[in-house]
Scaffold this motif. Structure first.
Motif, PDB file in Angstrom:
ATOM      1  N   GLU A   1       0.803  -1.179  -0.158  1.00 31.43           N
ATOM      2  CA  GLU A   1      -0.076   0.057  -0.049  1.00 31.43           C
ATOM      3  C   GLU A   1       0.880   1.240  -0.081  1.00 31.43           C
ATOM      4  OE1 GLU A   1      -2.338  -0.361   3.259  1.00 31.43           O
ATOM      5  OE2 GLU A   1      -3.178  -2.351   2.791  1.00 31.43           O
ATOM      6  N   LEU A   2       2.078   1.275   0.657  1.00 28.67           N
ATOM      7  CA  LEU A   2       2.763   2.442   0.678  1.00 28.67           C
ATOM      8  C   LEU A   2       3.804   2.544  -0.296  1.00 28.67           C
ATOM      9  CD1 LEU A   2       3.290   2.517   4.788  1.00 28.67           C
ATOM     10  CD2 LEU A   2       1.414   3.781   3.272  1.00 28.67           C
ATOM     11  N   LEU A   3       4.596   1.502  -0.625  1.00 29.86           N
ATOM     12  CA  LEU A   3       5.689   1.430  -1.501  1.00 29.86           C
ATOM     13  C   LEU A   3       5.614   1.414  -2.904  1.00 29.86           C
ATOM     14  CD1 LEU A   3       8.765   1.909  -1.130  1.00 29.86           C
ATOM     15  CD2 LEU A   3       8.951  -0.595  -1.057  1.00 29.86           C
ATOM     16  N   LEU A   4       4.548   0.317  -3.366  1.00 31.18           N
ATOM     17  CA  LEU A   4       4.185  -0.061  -4.689  1.00 31.18           C
ATOM     18  C   LEU A   4       3.806   1.112  -5.529  1.00 31.18           C
ATOM     19  CD1 LEU A   4       2.894  -3.558  -4.886  1.00 31.18           C
ATOM     20  CD2 LEU A   4       5.148  -2.954  -4.918  1.00 31.18           C
ATOM     21  N   PRO A   5       2.998   2.341  -4.862  1.00 33.47           N
ATOM     22  CA  PRO A   5       2.571   3.390  -5.741  1.00 33.47           C
ATOM     23  C   PRO A   5       3.765   4.238  -6.115  1.00 33.47           C
ATOM     24  CG  PRO A   5       1.008   3.038  -3.883  1.00 33.47           C
ATOM     25  CD  PRO A   5       2.267   1.999  -3.712  1.00 33.47           C
ATOM     26  N   HIS A   6       5.144   4.053  -5.596  1.00 31.80           N
ATOM     27  CA  HIS A   6       6.187   4.962  -5.883  1.00 31.80           C
ATOM     28  C   HIS A   6       6.825   4.208  -6.945  1.00 31.80           C
ATOM     29  CE1 HIS A   6       5.251   7.997  -2.755  1.00 31.80           C
ATOM     30  NE2 HIS A   6       5.096   6.855  -1.906  1.00 31.80           N
ATOM     31  N   ALA A   7       6.587   3.064  -7.218  1.00 31.28           N
ATOM     32  CA  ALA A   7       7.644   2.199  -8.057  1.00 31.28           C
ATOM     33  C   ALA A   7       7.419   2.420  -9.472  1.00 31.28           C
ATOM     34  CB  ALA A   7       7.071   0.601  -7.729  1.00 31.28           C
ATOM     35  N   THR A   8       8.401   2.811 -10.367  1.00 30.12           N
ATOM     36  CA  THR A   8       8.344   2.652 -11.764  1.00 30.12           C
ATOM     37  C   THR A   8       8.400   1.310 -12.144  1.00 30.12           C
ATOM     38  OG1 THR A   8       9.886   4.917 -11.609  1.00 30.12           O
ATOM     39  CG2 THR A   8       9.513   3.572 -13.810  1.00 30.12           C
ATOM     40  N   VAL A   9       9.167   0.580 -11.669  1.00 26.58           N
ATOM     41  CA  VAL A   9       8.939  -0.974 -11.888  1.00 26.58           C
ATOM     42  C   VAL A   9       8.952  -1.618 -10.573  1.00 26.58           C
ATOM     43  CG1 VAL A   9       9.792  -3.055 -13.268  1.00 26.58           C
ATOM     44  CG2 VAL A   9      10.258  -0.514 -13.863  1.00 26.58           C
ATOM     45  N   VAL A  10       8.054  -2.705 -10.266  1.00 32.54           N
ATOM     46  CA  VAL A  10       8.409  -3.567  -9.102  1.00 32.54           C
ATOM     47  C   VAL A  10       8.613  -5.055  -9.870  1.00 32.54           C
ATOM     48  CG1 VAL A  10       5.637  -3.994  -9.058  1.00 32.54           C
ATOM     49  CG2 VAL A  10       7.191  -4.538  -7.196  1.00 32.54           C
ATOM     50  N   THR A  11       9.410  -5.660  -9.069  1.00 33.24           N
ATOM     51  CA  THR A  11      10.093  -6.937  -9.843  1.00 33.24           C
ATOM     52  C   THR A  11       9.977  -8.183  -8.779  1.00 33.24           C
ATOM     53  OG1 THR A  11      12.061  -6.512  -8.776  1.00 33.24           O
ATOM     54  CG2 THR A  11      12.008  -5.562 -10.858  1.00 33.24           C
ATOM     55  N   PRO A  12       8.616  -8.561  -8.579  1.00 34.89           N
ATOM     56  CA  PRO A  12       8.521  -9.784  -7.671  1.00 34.89           C
ATOM     57  C   PRO A  12       8.705 -11.111  -8.235  1.00 34.89           C
ATOM     58  CG  PRO A  12       6.163  -9.013  -8.400  1.00 34.89           C
ATOM     59  CD  PRO A  12       7.440  -8.282  -9.009  1.00 34.89           C
ATOM     60  N   ASN A  13       9.100 -12.116  -7.581  1.00 38.86           N
ATOM     61  CA  ASN A  13       9.328 -13.440  -8.145  1.00 38.86           C
ATOM     62  C   ASN A  13       7.843 -13.850  -7.908  1.00 38.86           C
ATOM     63  OD1 ASN A  13       9.174 -14.407  -5.347  1.00 38.86           O
ATOM     64  ND2 ASN A  13      11.594 -14.297  -5.359  1.00 38.86           N
ATOM     65  N   LEU A  14       7.629 -15.081  -8.382  1.00 36.42           N
ATOM     66  CA  LEU A  14       6.156 -15.831  -8.277  1.00 36.42           C
ATOM     67  C   LEU A  14       5.674 -15.790  -6.733  1.00 36.42           C
ATOM     68  CD1 LEU A  14       6.381 -18.421 -11.182  1.00 36.42           C
ATOM     69  CD2 LEU A  14       4.999 -16.505 -10.918  1.00 36.42           C
ATOM     70  N   PRO A  15       6.557 -16.340  -5.819  1.00 34.84           N
ATOM     71  CA  PRO A  15       6.049 -16.496  -4.416  1.00 34.84           C
ATOM     72  C   PRO A  15       5.784 -14.865  -3.781  1.00 34.84           C
ATOM     73  CG  PRO A  15       7.878 -17.953  -4.805  1.00 34.84           C
ATOM     74  CD  PRO A  15       7.929 -17.148  -5.828  1.00 34.84           C
ATOM     75  N   GLU A  16       6.655 -14.025  -4.168  1.00 32.77           N
ATOM     76  CA  GLU A  16       6.350 -12.604  -3.591  1.00 32.77           C
ATOM     77  C   GLU A  16       5.049 -12.271  -4.346  1.00 32.77           C
ATOM     78  OE1 GLU A  16      11.235 -11.673  -3.005  1.00 32.77           O
ATOM     79  OE2 GLU A  16      10.253 -11.044  -4.840  1.00 32.77           O
ATOM     80  N   ALA A  17       4.840 -12.398  -5.811  1.00 31.23           N
ATOM     81  CA  ALA A  17       3.737 -11.807  -6.524  1.00 31.23           C
ATOM     82  C   ALA A  17       2.476 -12.315  -5.695  1.00 31.23           C
ATOM     83  CB  ALA A  17       3.670 -12.188  -7.965  1.00 31.23           C
ATOM     84  N   VAL A  18       2.444 -13.594  -5.140  1.00 30.51           N
ATOM     85  CA  VAL A  18       1.328 -14.456  -4.608  1.00 30.51           C
ATOM     86  C   VAL A  18       1.153 -13.617  -3.359  1.00 30.51           C
ATOM     87  CG1 VAL A  18       0.561 -16.505  -3.466  1.00 30.51           C
ATOM     88  CG2 VAL A  18       1.659 -16.619  -5.822  1.00 30.51           C
ATOM     89  N   LEU A  19       2.156 -13.476  -2.597  1.00 35.85           N
ATOM     90  CA  LEU A  19       2.103 -12.870  -1.166  1.00 35.85           C
ATOM     91  C   LEU A  19       1.587 -11.495  -1.153  1.00 35.85           C
ATOM     92  CD1 LEU A  19       2.646 -13.038   1.825  1.00 35.85           C
ATOM     93  CD2 LEU A  19       4.914 -12.441   1.523  1.00 35.85           C
ATOM     94  N   LEU A  20       2.071 -10.689  -2.264  1.00 36.98           N
ATOM     95  CA  LEU A  20       1.646  -9.387  -2.286  1.00 36.98           C
ATOM     96  C   LEU A  20       0.294  -9.148  -2.850  1.00 36.98           C
ATOM     97  CD1 LEU A  20       5.058  -7.827  -3.596  1.00 36.98           C
ATOM     98  CD2 LEU A  20       3.996  -7.323  -1.234  1.00 36.98           C
ATOM     99  N   SER A  21      -0.160 -10.018  -3.475  1.00 35.61           N
ATOM    100  CA  SER A  21      -1.409  -9.984  -4.410  1.00 35.61           C
ATOM    101  C   SER A  21      -2.764 -10.458  -3.457  1.00 35.61           C
ATOM    102  CB  SER A  21      -1.457 -10.648  -5.954  1.00 35.61           C
ATOM    103  OG  SER A  21      -1.408 -11.766  -5.630  1.00 35.61           O
ATOM    104  N   GLY A  22      -2.218 -11.435  -2.715  1.00 38.85           N
ATOM    105  CA  GLY A  22      -3.189 -12.200  -2.016  1.00 38.85           C
ATOM    106  C   GLY A  22      -4.105 -13.389  -2.631  1.00 38.85           C
TER     107      GLY A  22
END
Length: 275
Positions: A137-158
């Motif tokens: 909620e606080l950091l992703l809106p500032h990202a030009t690019v966010v670079t999650p791997n698959l487990p991170e993408a699952v965790l962040l997306s819910g």
């Protein structure tokens, strides 16, 4: 009549990494600075945490006080300036909130690459459980690019673990970053990363051959730092991703054994005389 000497011209771009230290030298701040040097930019650092870490895993870590994080950032940015910023390990919600506030003070147009580090290569957690929401909620809106791997993408997306990568990318794009790069190295077969722009309907695939090499410590840090470096040098996002992926893939191919566990990628593979 005397004339003043010309003002020195900066020979390269300035890239700041905001991340944790890897005492084993393969990931974190150490990997970031090696990558930046290899790609010809001037690397600078803001330390967020200290880890006790080697080729076998992370034995412990200690977050730095938010005053130390803020002080380092202001010291560098207010004097030297930056052309791109990369974030890595931000271990607590308080650190994430502090970094998000600091990013708001950057001059307009400075690209920010967010590597949402949640765990080490060995699966050791590097992010407090209550910090996931802050990261999203606080950091992703500032990202030009966010670079999650698959487990991170699952965790962040819910979303569920079996969610297709393209759907994960779309879900994260809704959190506010300009671009989402979902890395596919955790799936079998040739690793395919998907790059999705906030206004795009379909992601762009970036595929490489899977290297026969288990020494891959630091790949996420290396890719994100290479991406930030290329953005600082003026590439657009798709071009920067392609060049960063090429550099990282070469580092994986040349990765070497170090200690009794997983060794690091070789950040200087382009300089080795035999390659």
């Amino acid at each position: 009549m005397t004339t003043s000497a010309p003002e020195p011209v900066l020979p390269t771009a300035r890239v700041l990494t905001v991340a944790g230290s890897d005492s084993g030298g393969g990931a974190g701040i150490q990997a970031d600075l090696k990558t930046m040097l290899a790609l010809g930019v001037h690397g600078m650092s803001v330390l967020t945490a200290v880890t006790a870490q080697n080729s076998l895993g992370v034995q412990d870590y200690w977050p730095l006080p938010v005053e130390a994080v803020s002080g380092q950032f202001r010291s560098v940015v207010d004097d030297i300036g930056v052309d791109a910023v990369k974030t890595g390990m931000l271990p607590t919600a308080e650190v994430i909130e502090t970094v998000a506030g600091l990013l708001q003070t950057l001059p307009p147009g400075v690209p920010v690459v967010v590597d949402p580090v949640c765990a080490s290569k060995h699966g050791d957690p590097l992010l407090a459980a209550d910090a996931v929401a802050a990261l999203r909620e606080l950091l992703l809106p500032h990202a030009t690019v966010v670079t999650p791997n698959l487990p991170e993408a699952v965790l962040l997306s819910g979303l569920p673990e079996y969610t297709p990568p393209a759907e994960l990318a779309r879900a994260l794009a809704g959190a506010g970053p300009g671009w989402v790069l979902v890395k596919g190295g955790h799936r079998s077969g040739p690793p395919t990363d998907l790059l999705l722009g906030a206004d795009a309907d379909e992601p762009l695939p970036f595929t490489a051959e899977r290297a026969d090499n288990r020494h891959t410590h630091g790949t996420g840090c290396t890719l994100a730092s290479a991406l930030a470096s290329r953005l600082a040098l003026g590439d657009d996002v798709p071009t920067a991703v392609a060049r960063a992926k090429d550099y990282t893939t070469g580092g994986i191919v040349a990765g070497f054994a170090l200690g009794a566990g997983i060794g690091p990628v070789d950040h200087l593979w382009r300089l080795r005389p035999h390659l």
